[in-house]
Design a protein around this motif. Structure first.
Motif, PDB file in Angstrom:
ATOM      1  N   GLY A  27       0.803  -1.221   0.000  1.00  0.00           N
ATOM      2  CA  GLY A  27       0.000   0.000   0.000  1.00  0.00           C
ATOM      3  C   GLY A  27       0.834   1.267   0.000  1.00  0.00           C
ATOM      4  N   LEU A  29       2.422   4.628  -1.194  1.00  0.00           N
ATOM      5  CA  LEU A  29       1.972   5.688  -2.098  1.00  0.00           C
ATOM      6  C   LEU A  29       2.937   5.794  -3.273  1.00  0.00           C
ATOM      7  CD1 LEU A  29      -0.044   8.027  -2.638  1.00  0.00           C
ATOM      8  CD2 LEU A  29       1.502   9.510  -1.318  1.00  0.00           C
ATOM      9  N   SER A  99      -5.108  12.034  -5.317  1.00  0.00           N
ATOM     10  CA  SER A  99      -4.655  10.846  -4.594  1.00  0.00           C
ATOM     11  C   SER A  99      -5.859  10.023  -4.178  1.00  0.00           C
ATOM     12  CB  SER A  99      -3.872  11.241  -3.339  1.00  0.00           C
ATOM     13  OG  SER A  99      -2.673  11.879  -3.676  1.00  0.00           O
ATOM     14  N   TYR A 100      -5.673   8.732  -4.198  1.00  0.00           N
ATOM     15  CA  TYR A 100      -6.734   7.854  -3.691  1.00  0.00           C
ATOM     16  C   TYR A 100      -6.112   6.568  -3.171  1.00  0.00           C
ATOM     17  CZ  TYR A 100      -6.551   4.585  -7.598  1.00  0.00           C
ATOM     18  OH  TYR A 100      -6.141   3.629  -8.487  1.00  0.00           O
ATOM     19  N   ARG A 101      -6.840   5.942  -2.291  1.00  0.00           N
ATOM     20  CA  ARG A 101      -6.443   4.655  -1.714  1.00  0.00           C
ATOM     21  C   ARG A 101      -7.644   3.735  -1.780  1.00  0.00           C
ATOM     22  NH1 ARG A 101      -5.654   1.416   2.758  1.00  0.00           N
ATOM     23  NH2 ARG A 101      -3.482   0.867   3.192  1.00  0.00           N
ATOM     24  N   GLU A 103      -8.644  -0.551  -1.201  1.00  0.00           N
ATOM     25  CA  GLU A 103      -8.266  -1.930  -0.879  1.00  0.00           C
ATOM     26  C   GLU A 103      -9.184  -2.873  -1.644  1.00  0.00           C
ATOM     27  OE1 GLU A 103      -7.742  -2.744   3.291  1.00  0.00           O
ATOM     28  OE2 GLU A 103      -6.960  -0.722   3.647  1.00  0.00           O
ATOM     29  N   ILE A 109      -3.631  -3.346  -2.611  1.00  0.00           N
ATOM     30  CA  ILE A 109      -3.993  -1.975  -2.241  1.00  0.00           C
ATOM     31  C   ILE A 109      -3.477  -1.018  -3.315  1.00  0.00           C
ATOM     32  CG2 ILE A 109      -3.708  -0.137  -0.530  1.00  0.00           C
ATOM     33  CD1 ILE A 109      -2.964  -2.463   1.478  1.00  0.00           C
ATOM     34  N   GLU A 110      -4.363  -0.180  -3.824  1.00  0.00           N
ATOM     35  CA  GLU A 110      -3.961   0.932  -4.674  1.00  0.00           C
ATOM     36  C   GLU A 110      -3.842   2.151  -3.759  1.00  0.00           C
ATOM     37  OE1 GLU A 110      -2.898   1.132  -7.584  1.00  0.00           O
ATOM     38  OE2 GLU A 110      -4.118   0.120  -9.064  1.00  0.00           O
ATOM     39  N   ASN A 111      -2.672   2.742  -3.723  1.00  0.00           N
ATOM     40  CA  ASN A 111      -2.447   3.979  -2.986  1.00  0.00           C
ATOM     41  C   ASN A 111      -1.657   4.860  -3.940  1.00  0.00           C
ATOM     42  OD1 ASN A 111      -2.345   5.928  -1.025  1.00  0.00           O
ATOM     43  ND2 ASN A 111      -0.798   4.901   0.215  1.00  0.00           N
TER      44      ASN A 111
END
Length: 173
Positions: A27, A29, A99-101, A103, A109-111
């Motif tokens: 995860g 960034l 920006s986004y996060r 799961e 996880i996309e961060n």
């Protein structure tokens, strides 16, 4: 999944590099980009992600998205991946970053610190089947309706940034 990608701070400044899969497991960034290509009729070119992608397989999304490699300029990476995924290229303009996060159910996880690009082209795509299961041009009003009716058919990042892309597109045209 061998590519190293760019780790960034919350302002988008490069601070290191990491293996792409490791970034999605931890995860971390990292820098990403999303490309939105419209045709001269104002329709957005969507791609359906290949079914065996490491996440979001089979979901509909913007024309192209990926990550710049370590040492690669983001606009250059956007052109590279547009060619690799969709078999086409066009002039691109960077619109904004966000920006986004997110799961995923598979634990990834996309961060991402995502740079959003837009282009206009009537070139017919020749998608790479390893990357793209399908494509279609869609009127934006129909797209918005589909997103309201079937949001599960679309990727997380696409749903987050589409409204802002359409707002900018309408101001430009």
């Amino acid at each position: 999944m061998e590519d190293n990608i760019i780790i960034v701070d919350t302002a988008g400044n490069a601070i290191g590099e990491i293996n792409k899969m490791d970034a999605h497991i931890s995860g971390t960034l990292h820098r990403a980009f999303s490309v939105f290509v419209f045709n001269s009729k104002g329709q957005l070119l969507l791609q359906q992600r290949a079914l065996d992608k490491y996440h979001s397989g089979g979901l509909w999304t913007n024309t192209c998205c990926s990550h710049p490699r370590a040492g690669e300029f983001t606009p250059d990476a956007a052109h590279r991946r547009l060619q690799e995924e969709m078999g086409m290229d066009c002039e691109l303009t960077e619109l904004f970053q966000f920006s986004y996060r997110h799961e995923f159910a598979n634990g990834l996880i996309e961060n991402e610190y995502d740079h959003v690009f837009m282009g206009i082209s009537d070139e017919l795509p020749l998608p790479n089947p390893a990357e793209v299961a399908g494509f279609r041009y869609i009127d934006t009003d129909l797209l918005i309706f589909e997103l309201l009716e079937q949001p599960e058919q679309y990727t997380a990042w696409f749903k987050i940034c589409l409204e802002q892309v359409l707002e900018i597109y309408r101001q430009i045209i």
